[in-house]
Structures are given as C-alpha cells and as structure tokens.
Design an enzyme around this catalytic site. Structure first.
Site, PDB file in Angstrom:
ATOM      1  N   TYR A  99       0.847  -1.195   0.000  1.00  0.00           N
ATOM      2  CA  TYR A  99       0.000   0.000   0.000  1.00  0.00           C
ATOM      3  C   TYR A  99       0.883   1.246   0.000  1.00  0.00           C
ATOM      4  O   TYR A  99       1.689   1.446   0.911  1.00  0.00           O
ATOM      5  CB  TYR A  99      -0.906   0.005   1.226  1.00  0.00           C
ATOM      6  CG  TYR A  99      -1.750   1.256   1.364  1.00  0.00           C
ATOM      7  CD1 TYR A  99      -2.512   1.718   0.294  1.00  0.00           C
ATOM      8  CD2 TYR A  99      -1.804   1.966   2.562  1.00  0.00           C
ATOM      9  CE1 TYR A  99      -3.295   2.856   0.410  1.00  0.00           C
ATOM     10  CE2 TYR A  99      -2.582   3.100   2.692  1.00  0.00           C
ATOM     11  CZ  TYR A  99      -3.328   3.538   1.610  1.00  0.00           C
ATOM     12  OH  TYR A  99      -4.101   4.673   1.719  1.00  0.00           O
ATOM     13  N   HIS A 140      -4.771   5.084  -2.724  1.00  0.00           N
ATOM     14  CA  HIS A 140      -5.976   5.887  -2.862  1.00  0.00           C
ATOM     15  C   HIS A 140      -5.609   7.228  -3.494  1.00  0.00           C
ATOM     16  O   HIS A 140      -4.568   7.800  -3.167  1.00  0.00           O
ATOM     17  CB  HIS A 140      -6.638   6.120  -1.502  1.00  0.00           C
ATOM     18  CG  HIS A 140      -6.987   4.849  -0.796  1.00  0.00           C
ATOM     19  ND1 HIS A 140      -6.258   4.371   0.273  1.00  0.00           N
ATOM     20  CD2 HIS A 140      -7.974   3.946  -1.018  1.00  0.00           C
ATOM     21  CE1 HIS A 140      -6.796   3.231   0.681  1.00  0.00           C
ATOM     22  NE2 HIS A 140      -7.824   2.949  -0.085  1.00  0.00           N
TER      23      HIS A 140
END
Length: 222
Positions: A99, A140
């Site tokens: 991530y 994101h």
C-alpha cells in the site's frame, strides 16, 4: 513486470531510504505535498531503522529532499473492509500487497521523472524478492487530483472502485477517493460473479471427464 520509460532525473540526484534524523525534513516535505496532516508519530515510525515500511527519498546534490515514497507491505487477508478483495486469492497462502501511503514531489522539482523513479524503486524491490509474495501495489487517489490519476494510469494502475467520503481535510470536507491497483508477480483482480461461474463449470467439467475416463478403463475387458 511493467516496463517504465527511463527517468529524466538530474545526475547529481541520489535515492536512499529514510533513516533516523530525517523526521523533520520528511514532515516538511509531506506538508508541502499533501493536504492531509500526519502526526509526528508517523514520521518517527517511517524513519526507524527497522520500521517495517518501504521508504525512498530522492535527494539533490546538497542532500535536500525532493521527493518521497512510503509504502507498507501486508497480507491481503488483513486489509480493512474498504480495501478488501483487490487481489485474487487462489491458494491456502494469501499473497501480500503493498500500500502506497504517500508519494510526493516538491513543487519546484516536478516534471523531472522523480515520482516515476520512486514507483520504479518500489516495483523493483517487490519483483526482485526471491519469494515474490507481493502480487499487488495499491493506493488511494483524491478524485479531483487529475494529475495523480493520469500519472498512475500511465504506469498501468487500474481503478477498481470509488470510496465515498474517504478523506477528511482540514477545512472539514470529506471528498471521495479512487482505489487504484497495479498487479505484479502474477497477481490478478478477484474474479467477478460470472467468472466464478465459468471457473466452477470448468472445474466440474474437468472432474466429469476424469470420472468418464476412469469408468471407461474399468469397463474394458481384462
């Protein structure tokens, strides 16, 4: 492995990981690049010798930080609900995923390929691993950050879904985010319903063929 074009970075630039003592500079760089404010404990964590994070900073000739990437590698089954089901799990041992928490370049150092270079460093690190257990890199992106969206799209990231009210900015707004994923080391998206039906039907057909062949062998005269 995704093929990236060569970066156009300055010869005097060098890349290294974050180390103890970088906390203040890393915080200043994040404050310049991102609308979200991170606590001091975050910078203490990512600058530790054994932090558990993947970190790289691009530094100029005099050592000042121009760009940074911070990523965390974790098991796909331990992801929070909003990030679940980003990679197919086809064995008893679930894959890892990386991530990207932050990727930022100072305003005066942009358009030099630094962001691309740091993403390449992360991909190389994960793909050069002997076990190659990490099968996806995800992040994101603020839905109105078109520059970042185009950047990741050119690198081969896929947009999986839109997350409502994902961020909380200092002005009190709660904008949406896109969940973007790049698959590596044989990783692939999770199966859709129709794909699961097709795969299941294929497995049943294969099982029936095996049963038929076994029955034919048993029925032949000895």
């Amino acid at each position: 492995l995704i093929k990236l074009p060569p970066s156009r970075c300055m010869d005097a630039m060098h890349v290294r990981r974050l180390v103890p003592g970088d906390e203040a500079d890393a915080q200043l760089l994040h404050e310049e690049c991102f609308p979200v404010r991170y606590p001091a404990s975050y910078f203490q964590s990512i600058c530790r010798e054994e932090s558990g994070f993947f970190t790289r900073v691009a530094c100029g000739a005099e050592g000042h930080m121009m760009a940074v990437i911070v990523a965390r590698i974790t098991c796909a089954k331990s992801l929070p609900p909003e990030d679940s089901s980003i990679v197919a799990i086809s064995s008893s041992t679930p894959p890892d995923v990386a991530y990207i928490l932050t990727l930022g370049v100072r305003a005066g150092d942009r358009r030099r390929g630094l962001g691309q270079l740091l993403v390449r460093e992360l991909i190389k690190h994960l793909c050069d691993s002997p076990r190659k257990t990490c099968q996806a890199i995800y992040l994101h992106v603020y839905v109105e950050n078109m520059t970042a969206i185009k950047f990741y799209d050119k690198l081969g990231f896929l947009t999986l879904r839109r997350l409502r009210q994902y961020y909380t900015f200092e002005d009190g707004t709660e904008p949406d985010a896109f969940l973007c994923v790049l698959y590596i080391n044989g990783g692939r998206p999770p199966l859709q319903l129709w794909e699961m039906v097709v795969e299941c039907a294929s497995e049943v057909a294969q099982w029936l063929r095996g049963c038929l062949c076994s029955s034919e062998r048993d029925s032949k005269p000895q």
